[in-house]
Design an enzyme around this catalytic site. Structure first.
Site, PDB file in Angstrom:
ATOM      1  N   HIS A 200     -25.875  -2.337  58.575  1.00 28.52           N
ATOM      2  CA  HIS A 200     -27.164  -2.988  58.844  1.00 28.52           C
ATOM      3  C   HIS A 200     -26.930  -4.499  58.908  1.00 28.52           C
ATOM      4  O   HIS A 200     -26.223  -5.049  58.062  1.00 28.52           O
ATOM      5  CB  HIS A 200     -28.163  -2.640  57.732  1.00 28.52           C
TER       6      HIS A 200
ATOM      7  N   GLU B  87     -19.617  -7.557  61.156  1.00 22.08           N
ATOM      8  CA  GLU B  87     -19.818  -6.095  61.116  1.00 22.08           C
ATOM      9  C   GLU B  87     -18.524  -5.392  61.517  1.00 22.08           C
ATOM     10  O   GLU B  87     -18.111  -4.409  60.896  1.00 22.08           O
ATOM     11  CB  GLU B  87     -20.947  -5.688  62.069  1.00 22.08           C
TER      12      GLU B  87
END
Ligand code: GAR
Length: 204
Positions: free
Chosen positions: A112, A177
């Site tokens: 996320h 990420e």
């Protein structure tokens, strides 16, 4: 756990996190193999890239299988058919029901684009900018019944800079990420990965 882990990756779109996971496994940085990339959207860009990288793909369209539980039962069936040890949600834009969470309890990760528990849900980067935070970031966590909520495995902080737009901040977060998601999967297959309440860790 078998000698080499079997990873199923769920996507709904572009699939850049999926690509970084597959590349890390194919490079040998993670002791696991990508055995399936599954999408709920037939036109998801990532499906083509997965096939080019030699990973089997599947489509289970949520628009065609209703209600939600019936769609998830089919997703779970396909994942189990591929004997998946770990499910990685990588831009899989579906709220999960307890059925799927229970099928892969403590064996399903999500990424996320915020420092959870701040800014769960959609448009996390925009939420962070609107809130005026100075540190944004991303989180890999185990999936539980609540959206963007389960035990945190890894996080990376990304400073907000003057003039940042949603696009510029998202791009810098995405770089992180791509670093922490493969690392979290490596930790999962480390053999000493433990979950205790909200705490996920690798034992020393
Ligand atoms: C990523 O930024 C991921 O963190 C986010 O969607 C993007 C997918 O990009 N996920 C969520 O917001 C989940 N709540 P990708 O398809 O290029 O990996």
């Amino acid at each position: 756990m078998p000698e080499r882990g079997r990873v199923g990756i769920l996507i709904s779109g572009r699939g850049s996190n999926m690509i970084s996971l597959v590349e890390a496994m194919q490079r040998g940085d993670v002791p696991a193999d990508p055995v399936l990339v599954l999408s709920n959207v037939p036109s998801a860009q990532g499906l083509e890239r997965a096939a080019e990288m030699g990973v089997p793909t599947a489509v289970v369209e949520h628009r065609r299988i209703k209600p939600r539980e019936a769609h998830e039962r089919e997703v779970v069936r396909v994942l189990q058919q591929h004997r998946v040890d770990l499910v990685c949600l990588a831009g899989y834009m579906r709220l999960l029901s307890p059925l799927m969470v229970e099928a892969f309890r403590n064996r399903m990760l999500n990424i996320h684009p915020s420092l959870l528990p701040a800014f769960p849900g959609l448009h996390a980067q925009r939420q962070a900018l609107d809130h005026g935070v100075k540190l944004a970031g991303c989180t890999v966590h185990l999936v539980d019944e609540q959206c963007d909520h389960g035990p945190i495995v890894l996080q990376a902080a990304v400073p907000v800079v003057a003039g940042d737009t949603e696009e510029s901040l998202s791009a810098r977060i995405l770089e992180q990420e791509h670093a922490i998601y493969p690392e979290a999967v490596r930790m999962f297959f480390d053999g000493k990965f433990r979950v205790d309440g909200r705490h996920a860790s690798v034992e020393a």
